[in-house]
Design an enzyme around this catalytic site. Structure first.
Site, short mmCIF file in Angstrom:
data_model
loop_
_atom_site.label_atom_id
_atom_site.label_comp_id
_atom_site.label_asym_id
_atom_site.label_seq_id
_atom_site.Cartn_x
_atom_site.Cartn_y
_atom_site.Cartn_z
N ALA A 160 39.22 36.81 41.42
CA ALA A 160 38.23 36.01 40.70
C ALA A 160 36.83 36.45 41.11
O ALA A 160 36.28 35.96 42.07
CB ALA A 160 38.44 34.52 41.00
N CYS A 161 36.28 37.40 40.37
CA CYS A 161 35.06 38.10 40.80
C CYS A 161 33.82 37.62 40.04
O CYS A 161 33.90 36.80 39.14
CB CYS A 161 35.25 39.59 40.57
SG CYS A 161 36.80 40.25 41.26
N THR A 162 32.67 38.16 40.43
CA THR A 162 31.41 37.94 39.73
C THR A 162 30.73 39.28 39.54
O THR A 162 30.59 40.05 40.50
CB THR A 162 30.49 37.00 40.53
OG1 THR A 162 31.18 35.78 40.84
CG2 THR A 162 29.23 36.67 39.73
N GLU A 202 36.52 42.84 36.58
CA GLU A 202 36.21 41.42 36.47
C GLU A 202 37.39 40.76 35.75
O GLU A 202 37.69 41.09 34.59
CB GLU A 202 34.93 41.22 35.65
CG GLU A 202 34.54 39.77 35.43
CD GLU A 202 33.98 39.12 36.67
OE1 GLU A 202 34.12 37.88 36.78
OE2 GLU A 202 33.43 39.84 37.53
N ASN A 206 31.35 41.18 43.23
CA ASN A 206 32.12 40.69 44.37
C ASN A 206 33.59 40.77 44.02
O ASN A 206 34.00 40.30 42.95
CB ASN A 206 31.77 39.24 44.70
CG ASN A 206 30.43 39.09 45.39
OD1 ASN A 206 29.81 40.09 45.79
ND2 ASN A 206 29.96 37.86 45.51
#
Length: 488
Positions: free
Chosen positions: A20-22, A112, A41
């Site tokens: 679960a990225c940004t 992502e 991230n």
């Protein structure tokens, strides 16, 4: 480092939504130095240390790539470019490469995690068993492309031929542009060229909207993207222009606390006068011109965001049940910022800034394209804490700090921030020395880069060890006071 044994015993096992990225993209007209920037991230498991690896160029290559996670395969082209990667610990099969540059000056960040719409997946589901997934993307794309656009075209071709095993967004960067691709379903996808004067933020949701099939300069997509949507009732031409998000993505109740707050917080960091509210997620702008030009340091600060100074800061407020999911989470495995400065020689123009573990308790170090090796320990580490692993040495400190964030975090953050500022000064001096030498003394120029890298990596680890023992000393004193049992 002996303290690793302690950390292994008290490690926080932050279990959550995998990958679960940004993601943050910044065009060259929106940066303070004319560079292109892509950043992300990577969030999954705190006990999964990442390995930083430089893969050499390969000639006369044969065979087939086989995914570590499913049955996806892809034939290996005859030649492969040199490239860097941030892998999981199973590097023998070159799996789960998250980000890097190749020797042609192309970088990518993958992936992502996004979630396509239920209706689109009803008619074209993910090809879970044999489709391409995050663990394969960098390895089968980055070594073989010579531009960001070519990266989109290759990945899009693979999605059309083999299918996507999950929903994802992937960013590509070179010295001309940034491209971002999102899946729409098992075999549908679209990509756009980032407008040069804007930035873009994604947080586990499909964000692309506008698509113009006649504008091949700025848009690419699967050939049946619109026809498929019309056939299955995902889009009706008489109701307005085609909107990729409306046709192929979704907005759910979970987005209001898990995804919208991250996009909202970072857009307000770069554009403080925005009037949007967190609940306005469906109306958030896709591309924005920043109020001020954006630097690498600004992007790093954004990736460290956890709603500081607000009631939604889970760390300062000691609230693991905070509903707003922050950008910086403990289970982050690494955070990276890829910068391309087209006016400089590639060896120093392409820079990868990486922080191991939780970004808000870590330090970003610059890794130049012209470096030749990492320190020993950068390619070590398993699910068990060990002192020979560089990623685990950073994770040990972070784990100790999280036992009392308010007591320990400020000193660590100040020390790391000062180190980054000192490193930036050293970077400038190194780059000037390189520019004087690279045309007439190329070997000396390479040595200049590597000497800088060796010192930076060594000094950052030394600082991390010092901070670890400082925090451990404070913890020891606090424990003594808690269980002192004085007699008289």
């Amino acid at each position: 480092m002996k303290v690793s044994m302690l950390a292994a015993g008290i490690a926080l096992l932050c279990v959550g939504q995998a990958n679960a990225c940004t993601t943050i993209l910044v065009g060259n007209q929106a940066t303070n130095d004319g560079s292109f920037i892509i950043a992300r991230n990577e969030d999954s498991s705190a006990t999964n240390p990442k390995h930083m690896v430089i893969h050499p160029a390969v000639a006369q290559q044969t065979g087939v790539f086989k995914s570590h996670d499913n049955d996806f395969t892809w034939p290996l082209p005859h030649s492969a470019l040199r490239y860097t990667a941030i892998h999981d610990d199973n590097t023998q099969d070159q799996s789960m490469g998250e980000a890097g540059f190749n020797s042609a000056g192309v970088g990518m960040s993958a992936t992502e995690t996004i979630y396509n719409g239920a209706q689109a997946l009803k008619y074209d589901p993910y090809v879970v068993k044999t489709g391409i997934t995050e663990d394969s993307i960098q390895t089968v794309v980055l070594p073989y492309i010579h531009s960001a656009r070519e990266g989109v075209e290759l990945l899009g071709h693979i999605i059309e031929q083999k299918g996507a095993g999950e929903g994802f967004g992937v960013a590509f960067i070179d010295d001309h542009s940034i491209w971002y691709l999102e899946t729409g379903s098992g075999h549908q996808w679209m990509a756009t060229r980032l407008p040069a004067d804007t930035y873009f933020i994604s947080a586990n949701q499909g964000r692309l909207q506008q698509y113009n099939p006649q504008d091949k300069h700025n848009y690419l997509a699967s050939p049946t993207l619109i026809a498929f949507a019309e056939k299955h009732g995902l889009y009706q031409a008489d109701k307005g222009p085609f909107n990729f998000h409306q046709a192929y993505s979704e907005d759910t109740a979970n987005d209001v606390t898990y995804n919208y707050p991250r996009v909202w917080a970072l857009q307000h960091q770069f554009n403080p006068t925005l009037t949007t509210q967190v609940t306005d997620g469906k109306q958030f702008p896709v591309f924005l011109q920043p109020a001020h030009k954006i630097s690498v340091a600004d992007v790093e600060k954004a990736l460290q965001n956890h709603y500081q100074g607000t009631p939604h800061d889970p760390y300062a407020n000691n609230n693991p049940q905070e509903p707003w999911r922050p950008v910086s989470v403990f289970r982050a495995q690494e955070s990276h910022v890829l910068q391309v400065r087209p006016k400089l020689p590639r060896a120093i123009g392409d820079v990868e800034y990486v922080a191991f573990g939780m970004p808000s308790l870590s330090v970003y170090l610059p890794y130049y394209a012209g470096m030749t090796h990492y320190l020993p320990g950068y390619d070590k580490g398993t699910g068990n804490a060990s002192p020979d692993s560089v990623p685990w040495q950073y994770r040990v400190l972070q784990t100790l700090v999280m036992q009392d964030y308010n007591a320990y975090a400020p000193d660590v953050q100040r020390a790391y921030q000062a180190f980054q500022q000192q490193t930036a000064t050293r970077q400038h001096a190194m780059e000037q020395a390189y520019l004087k030498a690279y045309k007439t003394e190329p070997k000396k120029a390479t040595q200049i880069i590597q000497k800088f890298e060796d010192k930076t990596m060594t000094d950052a680890l030394a600082l991390t060890h010092k901070l670890t023992w400082q925090v451990l000393t404070k913890m020891t004193h606090n424990t003594d006071m808690k269980y002192h049992f004085e007699g008289a």
